[in-house]
Design an enzyme around this catalytic site. Structure first.
Site, PDB file in Angstrom:
ATOM      1  CB  CYS A   1      -0.911  -0.417   0.747  1.00  0.00           C
ATOM      2  SG  CYS A   1      -1.787  -1.722   1.538  1.00  0.00           S
TER       3      CYS A   1
ATOM      4  CG  HIS B   1      -1.216   4.125   4.667  1.00  0.00           C
ATOM      5  ND1 HIS B   1      -0.536   3.264   4.051  1.00  0.00           N
ATOM      6  CD2 HIS B   1      -0.402   4.075   5.731  1.00  0.00           C
ATOM      7  CE1 HIS B   1      -0.299   2.502   4.378  1.00  0.00           C
ATOM      8  NE2 HIS B   1      -0.086   2.761   5.644  1.00  0.00           N
TER       9      HIS B   1
END
Length: 489
Positions: free
Chosen positions: A81, A137
């Site tokens: 990710c 993120h």
């Protein structure tokens, strides 16, 4: 002679029209397009209808694919990710900017360096209305916040994931607050809108779709084109789906697969809502829609990457080759599959070019503008090398692709070589009969690492301790091949 050539081309064009073949002439758009980048999270290569799924239906994505172009060889820059997203928004390999690990799991003061100019800032400077919805993120300290990286609107969460049902995560969050817990797991924390906490009431995937609809509607009321980064956290764990979405898959008996399918269906349903809104606002015809995943599907959590080998986290194809489509009426060919490698790194310079934006002078981008190659149906990365590098505990996995060949170093095994065009599942090692090629590709990748920087953070403290203890990255071991080469090869 000129008349004869002209008549011949007319006959060819007429034949194409009568045969129903879609033909889009390479053209420069007459106005700046709206750009909608939709990113799924941990979506498997085989988990959308347009990529061959037999059990998961994605009617809205399939409709866009049928009216647009799909990509059989779309690669992200990292197989999990955080680094993948950092690459997508900066146009840089994560190893060049210290972002090769996921951010610390419970908040920190680190993030993607502010010296890197995000694509959102480039588009905003070019006159775009910019927004980000969903998973960030990329840093949760104030200087790394989406609103400080070029996004005028942000709705979502700053961490690496989130629970999906507000009634459940809000209850868990409030219980911890009452107990005096200050470091609460990020999957339970309230969502935010431009830095202010909000009380969400909808299933998170639906909430993000709603906010995307609100954004494009707001954009329709001003005279600016928009750039929207819609980063769904589905179908990333935890596996949580609405009953009515799972009910769409009565033939799937495996509980994880069924829940996962419901999560994918919710994403597809959301994309459908956004498309309807674009059409209602007369924005659809001038909107470039790009859909892809941040990395491969997570095996053991409902995903399928068939026919690719392995999944999320791997340098085999299943780790970083994802489903992808582009849709833009009259500009992107309809019903076509682009069968050449494209990189998530290419989106930054391509979007900038389409939007008439200036690239930042201080950043060296690792991708390229692929628009003309896409229009001409030619390989934008002919004879170039494509890299993926994943650090593990005491060693690194690595892979490098050039044209149809791909070299892979997995774990403590020797380097392998595959013809990825003929052997998509990476089953037949050709290294013994192609040692010169293998050694050349490995040597080129080793040179590529020379200006890699040390990681600026680690996901957990033990990861950082082991990095130092074991003298990582230990490239002397990574790029050592056991196969000798001779000129007679």
């Amino acid at each position: 002679m000129i008349n004869m050539i002209f008549k011949k081309h007319c006959r060819v064009l007429l034949a194409l029209i009568l045969s129903g073949v879609s033909c889009v002439v390479a053209a420069t758009p007459t106005q700046k397009p709206n750009i909608l980048l939709v990113l799924a999270d941990d979506l498997g290569y085989n988990d959308v209808g347009f990529n061959g799924s037999k059990d998961i239906i994605t009617p809205n994505l399939d409709a866009l694919a049928a009216q647009g172009t799909t990509f059989s060889e779309a690669y992200v820059a990292h197989p999990f990710c955080g680094p993948s997203r950092a690459a997508l928004l900066t146009g840089r390999y994560p190893h060049k900017i210290g972002s090769q690990f996921n951010l610390p799991i419970r908040g920190s003061f680190v993030g993607v360096p502010t010296s890197e100019t995000f694509i959102a800032q480039v588009m905003q400077d070019a006159g775009y209305f910019t927004g980000a919805m969903g998973k960030w993120h990329l840093g949760d300290a104030p200087q790394y916040h989406p609103n400080k990286r070029g996004f005028e609107e942000f709705y979502g969460f700053l961490g690496g994931g989130h629970n999906y049902f507000p009634a459940q995560f809000e209850k868990a969050y409030n219980e911890r607050v009452k107990q005096g817990v200050t470091n609460i797991f990020e999957y339970l924390t309230p969502l935010e809108h431009n830095g202010k906490e909000v009380r969400e009431t909808e299933y998170i995937t639906d909430a993000l779709s709603r906010e995307a609809v609100n954004f494009v509607t707001k954009a329709a009321k001003n005279d600016k084109p928009f750039f929207l980064y819609l980063a769904y956290n589905a179908p990333h764990v935890p596996l949580e789906a609405k009953q009515e979405d799972m009910a769409m898959f009565p033939n799937i008996k495996d509980k994880k697969r069924k829940t996962y399918a419901g999560m994918v269906y919710a994403v597809d349903r959301g994309v459908g809502r956004i498309v309807e809104t674009l059409k209602a606002n007369n924005q659809f015809d001038n909107t470039l829609i790009v859909f892809m995943s941040d990395n491969g599907g997570k095996l053991g959590q409902g995903a399928s990457n068939y026919p690719l080998k392995e999944g999320k986290g791997s340098v085999y194809e299943g780790g970083f080759r994802t489903p992808m489509l582009m849709h833009w009426p009259q500009q992107v060919a309809a019903g076509k599959q682009f069968e050449h490698p494209v990189l998530a790194l290419d989106l930054y310079p391509t979007f900038a070019a389409l939007g008439g934006a200036s690239l930042p002078a201080n950043n060296k981008l690792d991708g390229k503008n692929i628009w003309q190659d896409l229009q001409a149906n030619q390989n934008p990365h002919q004879d170039e090398l494509i890299y993926v590098l994943r650090h593990r505990d005491g060693f690194s996995d690595a892979a490098v692709r050039r044209n149809e060949f791909k070299a892979v170093k997995y774990g403590k095994q020797d380097w392998q070589l595959f013809n990825i065009e003929k052997d998509i599942s990476e089953q037949h090692d050709l290294s013994a009969s192609n040692s010169l090629m293998l050694n050349d590709m490995v040597a080129e990748m080793e040179k590529w690492t020379w200006d890699n920087v040390q990681p600026l953070w680690f996901h957990i403290s033990e990861e950082g301790a082991n990095w130092r203890l074991k003298g990582m990255p230990r490239f002397d071991q990574t790029f050592k091949t056991s196969i000798s080469s001779t000129e007679s090869d």
